[in-house]
Design a protein around this motif. Structure first.
Motif, short mmCIF file in Angstrom:
data_model
loop_
_atom_site.label_atom_id
_atom_site.label_comp_id
_atom_site.label_asym_id
_atom_site.label_seq_id
_atom_site.Cartn_x
_atom_site.Cartn_y
_atom_site.Cartn_z
N GLN A 18 -44.28 -13.62 -27.71
CA GLN A 18 -43.95 -13.53 -29.13
C GLN A 18 -43.56 -14.87 -29.75
O GLN A 18 -44.30 -15.42 -30.54
CB GLN A 18 -42.80 -12.54 -29.31
N SER A 19 -42.42 -15.37 -29.34
CA SER A 19 -41.88 -16.50 -30.10
C SER A 19 -42.58 -17.82 -29.78
O SER A 19 -43.40 -18.30 -30.55
CB SER A 19 -40.38 -16.61 -29.87
N VAL A 20 -42.28 -18.37 -28.61
CA VAL A 20 -42.79 -19.70 -28.29
C VAL A 20 -44.31 -19.69 -28.16
O VAL A 20 -45.02 -20.53 -28.71
CB VAL A 20 -42.15 -20.23 -26.99
N GLY A 21 -44.82 -18.67 -27.45
CA GLY A 21 -46.27 -18.59 -27.24
C GLY A 21 -47.01 -18.51 -28.56
O GLY A 21 -48.02 -19.19 -28.76
N ASP A 22 -46.49 -17.69 -29.48
CA ASP A 22 -47.15 -17.49 -30.76
C ASP A 22 -47.19 -18.78 -31.58
O ASP A 22 -48.15 -19.06 -32.27
CB ASP A 22 -46.40 -16.40 -31.53
N LEU A 23 -46.12 -19.54 -31.43
CA LEU A 23 -46.02 -20.81 -32.15
C LEU A 23 -47.19 -21.72 -31.76
O LEU A 23 -47.85 -22.32 -32.60
CB LEU A 23 -44.70 -21.46 -31.78
N PHE A 24 -47.44 -21.79 -30.46
CA PHE A 24 -48.50 -22.67 -29.96
C PHE A 24 -49.87 -22.20 -30.42
O PHE A 24 -50.75 -23.01 -30.66
CB PHE A 24 -48.46 -22.70 -28.43
N ILE A 25 -50.03 -20.88 -30.51
CA ILE A 25 -51.35 -20.35 -30.86
C ILE A 25 -51.82 -20.91 -32.20
O ILE A 25 -52.95 -21.36 -32.34
CB ILE A 25 -51.31 -18.80 -30.90
N GLY A 26 -50.92 -20.92 -33.17
CA GLY A 26 -51.27 -21.46 -34.47
C GLY A 26 -51.76 -22.90 -34.37
O GLY A 26 -52.79 -23.27 -34.93
N TRP A 27 -51.03 -23.72 -33.62
CA TRP A 27 -51.40 -25.13 -33.46
C TRP A 27 -52.78 -25.27 -32.83
O TRP A 27 -53.61 -26.05 -33.27
CB TRP A 27 -50.38 -25.86 -32.58
N ILE A 28 -53.00 -24.51 -31.77
CA ILE A 28 -54.26 -24.68 -31.05
C ILE A 28 -55.45 -24.20 -31.90
O ILE A 28 -56.50 -24.83 -31.93
CB ILE A 28 -54.21 -23.97 -29.69
N GLU A 29 -55.22 -23.10 -32.63
CA GLU A 29 -56.28 -22.62 -33.52
C GLU A 29 -56.62 -23.68 -34.58
O GLU A 29 -57.78 -23.94 -34.87
CB GLU A 29 -55.86 -21.31 -34.18
N TRP A 30 -55.57 -24.28 -35.09
CA TRP A 30 -55.78 -25.32 -36.10
C TRP A 30 -56.53 -26.49 -35.46
O TRP A 30 -57.49 -27.03 -36.02
CB TRP A 30 -54.43 -25.79 -36.64
N PHE A 31 -56.12 -26.86 -34.25
CA PHE A 31 -56.70 -28.01 -33.57
C PHE A 31 -58.20 -27.81 -33.34
O PHE A 31 -59.01 -28.68 -33.66
CB PHE A 31 -55.97 -28.21 -32.23
N PHE A 32 -58.58 -26.65 -32.81
CA PHE A 32 -59.99 -26.45 -32.48
C PHE A 32 -60.83 -26.10 -33.71
O PHE A 32 -61.96 -26.56 -33.84
CB PHE A 32 -60.15 -25.36 -31.42
N GLY A 33 -60.28 -25.26 -34.59
CA GLY A 33 -61.04 -24.83 -35.76
C GLY A 33 -61.15 -25.93 -36.79
O GLY A 33 -62.24 -26.40 -37.11
N ASP A 34 -60.00 -26.35 -37.31
CA ASP A 34 -60.01 -27.26 -38.45
C ASP A 34 -60.26 -28.70 -38.05
O ASP A 34 -60.94 -29.44 -38.75
CB ASP A 34 -58.68 -27.16 -39.20
N LEU A 35 -59.70 -29.10 -36.93
CA LEU A 35 -59.79 -30.52 -36.60
C LEU A 35 -61.08 -30.81 -35.84
O LEU A 35 -62.00 -31.46 -36.35
CB LEU A 35 -58.57 -30.91 -35.76
N ILE A 36 -61.20 -30.28 -34.64
CA ILE A 36 -62.34 -30.60 -33.79
C ILE A 36 -63.63 -30.00 -34.34
O ILE A 36 -64.60 -30.70 -34.64
CB ILE A 36 -62.12 -30.08 -32.36
#
Lengths: 676, 73, 48
Positions: free
Chosen positions: A302-320
């Protein structure tokens, strides 16, 4: 030819840490011939002349467990030049019990008296020279944690191998037993090498079936021996096996009484006992257990794991993803190739990598629980429940690890001694939702049940329920019937977890997962993308006319009664065999989702075409139970050691999946279908 | 009396280990032998298994297994 | 031109991954770190 040094000791004696320190990175992991017991070997650090073989952790050299038999066979037939016996100084008598048996094999024994730092902290003392004198073996005090004594250990070991120094002093038994042993010795002394004579004599006296078979005694000798044993058993009113065990411990009590001073009286409480009083307290144990589990999942998922998910989605989708697409288009790459790279590979790999942090945090906590000693207590608390449906508390540990990943979970079933229980555990462990199934649930829950927290958690409940029901049912079949296996288990003292080991463990798991995403998932994503955008004649076509669609249509009717008969979903169930994460990747590619966040309205719009809430739940149930991923099937094959049992497991799991999903969909539609 | 009947907190002395085969050997290998002292620590929350202290360490075993171990107070 | 170049890189990489996967499988390379010793089931290993 390098010399062989065997490393032997009790479980929890710190043997593995010592092995790691001795061999460093030269380890090679294999299997003992014909059995699923792990064999680890490695050269002494910077010394190719000495191979260290890590023997399984055992308490005795009885003929009853696989690990003990493997060890015996290696000591007798592998002819190691030296045994380093790791002894837990805080648990001297039981550890030395194994030592006395090792000495009898005639191989020189060097004792690594481990955990001396803990012993000293407890205020206890051991007079090492006195102990060494009594046992006839050199003793080096070590601590694998602070690495104290390890250099000395290596030096002494190498010295002993070079000089081929003699063995230690064998245990003396009571007079009647010794008398009988002497008589047996005379009867078999031509059959075995002189240095192993003592070992064979004792084993013959104990009625050890494996040794009896090996010696292949003549009828006359066998009869003579039987008479000798019988007369001792009669006069002492006890079985030969327990006479030997009793005398062995008696002998050790004599030695340790002289050189081991305990600060604490028997029956007073150590810190570990005080912790245990609370953790396994009659009223608090279960609430504490559930609180711990809830806490772990809250943090990891929930907490920490979910936080990372947003970052990684942003990293692969929007950035890369977005930038590579722009770059490729700018240099004039065709649309299909851009599609393959961005919508195929990057989207597929990215959707899987999003939950690496969740997995790693989960494994961090599981390793922590194992290392500090809580895992064994969990087995202790849960045994009663598990025995009700035919499993032992030890089966609970694999199931707990199964919430992370089925592969190590299936391997953890190795600690279960009884074969029936082990097979059943291997078969049922994949029913517990693993980390890789979570994103599948998350996707569908996000689309259809965005506001109900219990749908995702219900998967755990359903999984546990399936384990229980299957256990009860399977236990009724011939293959699994029988008495419950014994539950004689050491509860190791609590100690502070070794952070280094826990972090390495977590990183290892994460690394493997990332590696999988970079290899098998990347290739699979590319393949799925190509299959879904080209026709059988390799022309670029609409997804509806693609190769993938035609394959999917072929198998889709099978799933129609379950509520998800579209070819897209049918394809996903097949690609899910590769790895459960690929289901999400497949949806991402086939449905053209890319990297949509959970709860996104576009997600519901695209997934909504294939599912309604009931068929979505039915699909989740199917994914939960169906044959696990390729890696877990491989692990099943290794632990079952039989193709027949592996197929039985796969068929059973898939059968349960199909039936459960069928019931959920049909009953669900009957009850709630009108409103949809 | 057998070990399964001993109450938590009680210290008992082992008189005889009964039963046979692998389970009996396992129990004895773990250090429960004739004459040794055993303290019953506690009973698991659901009534079984029990935890005992023997030879300075903690061991868990089921009541059915403990009932093969004859003890006296 | 760009197609050939990018295609070469992409398919070359995929080919290399598949080739390495097949080779590792044959050689039986384990993926265990020497450090995770405390846990009996820490690593996924190959067993034959």
């Amino acid at each position: 030819m390098p010399h062989t040094i065997a490393l032997a000791g009790n479980p929890n004696s710190g043997k593995t840490s010592i092995f790691n320190e001795l061999t460093g990175s030269t380890q090679y992991v294999g299997n003992w011939p014909g059995v699923t017991v792990e064999k680890k070997e490695g050269y002494l650090k910077g010394d190719k002349r000495h191979v260290v073989v890590d023997l399984p952790g055992i308490y005795s050299l009885s003929p009853y467990t696989l690990e003990e038999v493997v060890t015996r066979d290696f000591l007798l037939d592998g002819k190691p030049d030296l045994i380093i016996n790791v002894v837990d100084a805080t648990n001297l008598e039981r550890n030395l019990y194994l030592t006395t048996q090792l000495v009898e094999t005639g191989i020189p024994v060097l004792i690594a008296l481990n955990m001396m730092d803990i012993l000293e902290r407890n205020g206890d003392t051991i007079q090492v020279p006195l102990l060494s004198e009594a046992l006839g073996c050199p003793i080096i005090e070590t601590s694998a944690v602070s690495r104290a004594g390890l250099k000395d250990l290596v030096k002494t070991a190498v010295h002993m191998v070079d000089k081929a120094e003699g063995s230690g002093k064998v245990a003396k038994f009571s007079t009647p037993v010794e008398k009988a042993l002497l008589q047996i010795e005379h009867l078999i002394d031509t059959l075995v090498p002189p240095d192993t004579l003592r070992w064979f004599t004792i084993k013959v006296f104990e009625h050890d079936e494996r040794v009896m078979q090996r010696l292949n005694l003549s009828d006359q000798t066998a009869h003579q021996i039987a008479t000798i044993i019988e007369s001792v058993e009669k006069s002492m009113d006890d079985s030969a096996e327990s006479l030997i065990t009793n005398d062995r411990y008696e002998y050790l009590t004599g030695i340790t009484a002289a050189c081991h001073k305990k600060a604490r009286k028997m029956g007073t409480l150590s810190t570990s006992d005080k912790i245990d009083r609370i953790v396994t307290n009659r009223w608090l144990a279960l609430p504490i257990f559930f609180a711990v589990m809830w806490g772990v999942y809250f943090i990891a998922i929930q907490s920490v794991g979910d936080l990372f998910i947003g970052w990684i989605e942003w990293f692969f989708g929007d950035l890369i993803g977005a930038n590579i697409a722009l770059g490729l288009e700018a240099i004039g790459t065709s649309a299909w190739l851009v599609g393959l790279v961005v919508d195929g590979i990057i989207a597929g790999v990215g959707s899987v990598l999003t939950f690496v942090p969740q997995m790693m945090i989960l494994f961090f906590f599981l390793a922590l629980m194992e290392d500090c000693g809580y895992m064994a207590r969990v087995a202790f608390i849960m045994d009663r429940i598990f025995r009700k449906f035919g499993l032992s508390g030890k089966s609970f540990i694999p199931m707990l690890i199964g919430t992370g990943c089925s592969v190590p979970a299936i391997m953890a079933s190795r600690t279960i001694e009884n074969q029936r229980d082990r097979r059943m555990t291997v078969m049922l462990t994949p029913f517990i939702p693993c980390g890789a199934k979570l994103p599948v649930f998350a996707l569908l829950v996000g689309a259809f049940f965005p506001n109900s927290a219990w749908i995702a958690s219900s998967m755990y409940l359903v999984g546990i329920l399936a384990v229980i029901v299957s256990g009860i049912v399977l236990k009724k079949t011939k293959a699994f019937a029988g008495d419950p296996a014994p539950f004689v288990m050491e509860l190791p003292s609590y100690h502070m977890p070794r952070m280094k080991g826990v972090v390495i463990h977590m990183w290892d798991r994460g690394k493997q997962f990332i590696k999988k995403a970079g290899t098998i998932i990347a290739v699979a994503s590319a393949a799925i993308w190509i299959l879904q955008s080209s026709s059988w004649s390799f022309q670029l076509v609409d997804t509806q006319d693609s190769i993938l669609a035609s394959i999917g249509r072929l198998i889709a009717p099978i799933f129609t009664p379950l509520g998800f008969g579209s070819w897209e979903v049918a394809v996903a169930t097949i690609t899910g065999l590769l790895a459960k994460e690929t289901i999400v990747a497949t949806f991402g590619i086939v449905l053209g989702l890319g990297n949509v966040a959970e709860g996104d309205p576009t997600l519901l719009a695209s997934v909504g075409a294939f599912f309604n809430p009931i068929s979505a739940y039915s699909f989740m149930i199917f994914t939960l139970f169906a044959a696990p991923c390729a890696a877990a099937i491989g692990a099943t094959r290794r632990e079952m050691q039989s193709a027949k049992w592996t197929w039985a497991a796969i068929l059973f799991q898939t059968g349960v999946a199909y039936t459960a999903a069928l019931v959920v969909y049909q009953v669900g539609m009957l009850l709630f279908g009108r409103g949809l | 009396m057998n070990l399964g009947e001993a109450r938590p907190g009680e210290m008992v002395t082992v008189r005889k280990v009964g039963g046979e085969g692998a389970t009996m050997r396992r129990i004895m290998d773990m250090g429960i032998t004739k004459g040794c002292k055993v303290i019953v620590r506690k009973v698991a929350p659901l009534g079984d298994p029990i935890e005992i202290t023997v030879r300075g360490y903690e061991l868990s075993l089921r009541k059915s297994e403990a009932s093969n171990i004859l003890v006296e107070a | 031109m760009a197609n050939i170049l990018v295609g070469l890189v992409v398919f070359g990489a995929l080919g290399a991954i598949v080739w390495k996967m097949v080779r590792d499988r044959r050689k039986g390379v384990g993926s265990c770190h020497s450090g995770c010793g405390t846990c009996p089931f820490a690593c996924e290993k190959r067993h034959d």
